[in-house]
Design a protein around this motif. Structure first.
Motif, PDB file in Angstrom:
ATOM      1  N   ALA A  31     156.794  65.126  -0.993  1.00 20.98           N
ATOM      2  CA  ALA A  31     156.353  64.714   0.214  1.00 20.98           C
ATOM      3  C   ALA A  31     156.880  65.534   1.539  1.00 20.98           C
ATOM      4  CB  ALA A  31     156.625  63.370   0.498  1.00 20.98           C
ATOM      5  N   LYS A  32     157.883  66.334   1.111  1.00 24.32           N
ATOM      6  CA  LYS A  32     158.337  67.110   2.060  1.00 24.32           C
ATOM      7  C   LYS A  32     157.618  68.526   2.157  1.00 24.32           C
ATOM      8  CE  LYS A  32     162.659  64.729   2.632  1.00 24.32           C
ATOM      9  NZ  LYS A  32     163.897  64.541   2.466  1.00 24.32           N
ATOM     10  N   TRP A  33     157.261  69.005   0.944  1.00 25.84           N
ATOM     11  CA  TRP A  33     156.746  70.246   0.860  1.00 25.84           C
ATOM     12  C   TRP A  33     155.052  70.254   0.604  1.00 25.84           C
ATOM     13  CZ3 TRP A  33     154.643  71.619  -4.028  1.00 25.84           C
ATOM     14  CH2 TRP A  33     155.270  71.152  -4.965  1.00 25.84           C
ATOM     15  N   ASP A  34     154.687  69.032   0.460  1.00 23.76           N
ATOM     16  CA  ASP A  34     153.178  68.856   0.061  1.00 23.76           C
ATOM     17  C   ASP A  34     152.891  67.451   0.444  1.00 23.76           C
ATOM     18  OD1 ASP A  34     150.699  69.281  -0.537  1.00 23.76           O
ATOM     19  OD2 ASP A  34     150.954  69.126  -2.662  1.00 23.76           O
ATOM     20  N   ALA A  35     151.615  67.291   0.726  1.00 23.88           N
ATOM     21  CA  ALA A  35     151.163  65.873   1.274  1.00 23.88           C
ATOM     22  C   ALA A  35     150.982  64.951   0.126  1.00 23.88           C
ATOM     23  CB  ALA A  35     149.876  65.985   1.948  1.00 23.88           C
ATOM     24  N   LEU A  36     151.545  63.662   0.307  1.00 30.40           N
ATOM     25  CA  LEU A  36     151.229  62.605  -0.667  1.00 30.40           C
ATOM     26  C   LEU A  36     150.563  61.577   0.125  1.00 30.40           C
ATOM     27  CD1 LEU A  36     154.718  62.613  -2.794  1.00 30.40           C
ATOM     28  CD2 LEU A  36     152.372  63.381  -3.615  1.00 30.40           C
ATOM     29  N   GLU A 129     148.474  80.161   2.815  1.00 28.02           N
ATOM     30  CA  GLU A 129     149.317  79.682   3.845  1.00 28.02           C
ATOM     31  C   GLU A 129     150.211  78.633   2.945  1.00 28.02           C
ATOM     32  OE1 GLU A 129     148.225  77.233   7.898  1.00 28.02           O
ATOM     33  OE2 GLU A 129     147.468  79.308   7.625  1.00 28.02           O
ATOM     34  N   PHE A 130     149.608  77.702   2.332  1.00 25.90           N
ATOM     35  CA  PHE A 130     150.389  76.638   1.459  1.00 25.90           C
ATOM     36  C   PHE A 130     151.627  77.198   0.909  1.00 25.90           C
ATOM     37  CE2 PHE A 130     151.076  74.230  -2.275  1.00 25.90           C
ATOM     38  CZ  PHE A 130     151.502  73.027  -1.756  1.00 25.90           C
ATOM     39  N   ALA A 131     151.113  78.413  -0.056  1.00 32.07           N
ATOM     40  CA  ALA A 131     152.303  78.793  -0.793  1.00 32.07           C
ATOM     41  C   ALA A 131     153.491  79.542  -0.090  1.00 32.07           C
ATOM     42  CB  ALA A 131     151.638  79.995  -1.858  1.00 32.07           C
ATOM     43  N   ALA A 132     153.050  80.052   0.932  1.00 32.29           N
ATOM     44  CA  ALA A 132     153.979  80.743   1.854  1.00 32.29           C
ATOM     45  C   ALA A 132     155.140  79.612   2.619  1.00 32.29           C
ATOM     46  CB  ALA A 132     153.468  81.468   2.971  1.00 32.29           C
ATOM     47  N   GLU A 133     154.279  78.494   2.846  1.00 30.45           N
ATOM     48  CA  GLU A 133     155.107  77.500   3.642  1.00 30.45           C
ATOM     49  C   GLU A 133     156.016  76.751   2.605  1.00 30.45           C
ATOM     50  OE1 GLU A 133     155.752  77.261   6.900  1.00 30.45           O
ATOM     51  OE2 GLU A 133     154.936  78.892   7.141  1.00 30.45           O
ATOM     52  N   LYS A 136     159.333  78.023   0.872  1.00 30.82           N
ATOM     53  CA  LYS A 136     160.293  78.068   2.067  1.00 30.82           C
ATOM     54  C   LYS A 136     161.026  76.528   1.883  1.00 30.82           C
ATOM     55  CE  LYS A 136     158.099  81.028   5.334  1.00 30.82           C
ATOM     56  NZ  LYS A 136     157.836  81.039   6.384  1.00 30.82           N
ATOM     57  N   VAL A 137     160.282  75.636   1.800  1.00 30.82           N
ATOM     58  CA  VAL A 137     160.565  74.314   2.071  1.00 30.82           C
ATOM     59  C   VAL A 137     161.263  74.056   0.559  1.00 30.82           C
ATOM     60  CG1 VAL A 137     159.934  71.848   2.394  1.00 30.82           C
ATOM     61  CG2 VAL A 137     158.809  73.528   3.719  1.00 30.82           C
ATOM     62  N   ILE A 138     160.773  74.377  -0.508  1.00 28.95           N
ATOM     63  CA  ILE A 138     161.204  74.068  -1.851  1.00 28.95           C
ATOM     64  C   ILE A 138     162.889  74.733  -2.124  1.00 28.95           C
ATOM     65  CG2 ILE A 138     161.048  74.563  -4.344  1.00 28.95           C
ATOM     66  CD1 ILE A 138     157.840  74.237  -3.842  1.00 28.95           C
TER      67      ILE A 138
END
Length: 147
Positions: A31-36, A129-133, A136-138
């Motif tokens: 939930a912190k690196w992708d939407a759930l 954009e999703f992969a780049a962001e 980093k969070v992962i």
């Protein structure tokens, strides 16, 4: 034949593959690196786990884990009900590959192939954009978690 629209990215994470794997399959981290969606179950995700979002304009977006090789590879099929031609399950997917580098992990990300759907370019652009962001969070979550 159309040029393939596949996003590829990678990042070196100073954490073991088992720690990175936890960040990829535990909803609290996901939930912190992708939407759930709200109310998503807290159990760890495994092969067959689905996430369904109701789209504001009707229809739904579904992701399904189709491969979960622990600490090695996670493949998540993507499907949108509004796509005119539905690709085979897994032809448009998120693929996370983990490579153990002496206690660190090289996380490789592949997303696509968006050339298989009509007007795939915007999906490709958003996924770059999703992969780049998300990588980093992962990385941040895994490196914090290891302690």
């Amino acid at each position: 034949m159309a040029e393939k629209l596949i996003v590829t990215d990678e990042i070196l994470i100073e954490a073991t593959p088992s720690t990175v794997w936890e960040v990829l399959i535990t909803p609290e981290y996901v939930a912190k690196w992708d939407a759930l969606p709200e109310g998503y179950p807290s159990e760890k995700m495994t092969k067959g786990s689905k996430v369904v979002w109701e789209n504001p304009n009707g229809g739904e977006t579904v992701t399904t884990i189709i491969k979960a090789e622990e600490e090695k590879e996670l493949k998540i099929a993507l499907s949108l009900s509004k796509w005119e031609v539905q690709p085979q399950e897994g032809d448009v997917a998120y693929l996370y590959q983990l490579e153990d580098l002496h206690g660190c992990t090289l996380l490789k990300i592949k997303i696509g192939d968006f050339s298989l759907i009509k007007d795939g370019q915007p999906y490709y652009d958003a996924s770059v954009e999703f992969a780049a962001e998300s990588k980093k969070v992962i990385k941040q979550l895994a490196e914090q978690h290891k302690g």
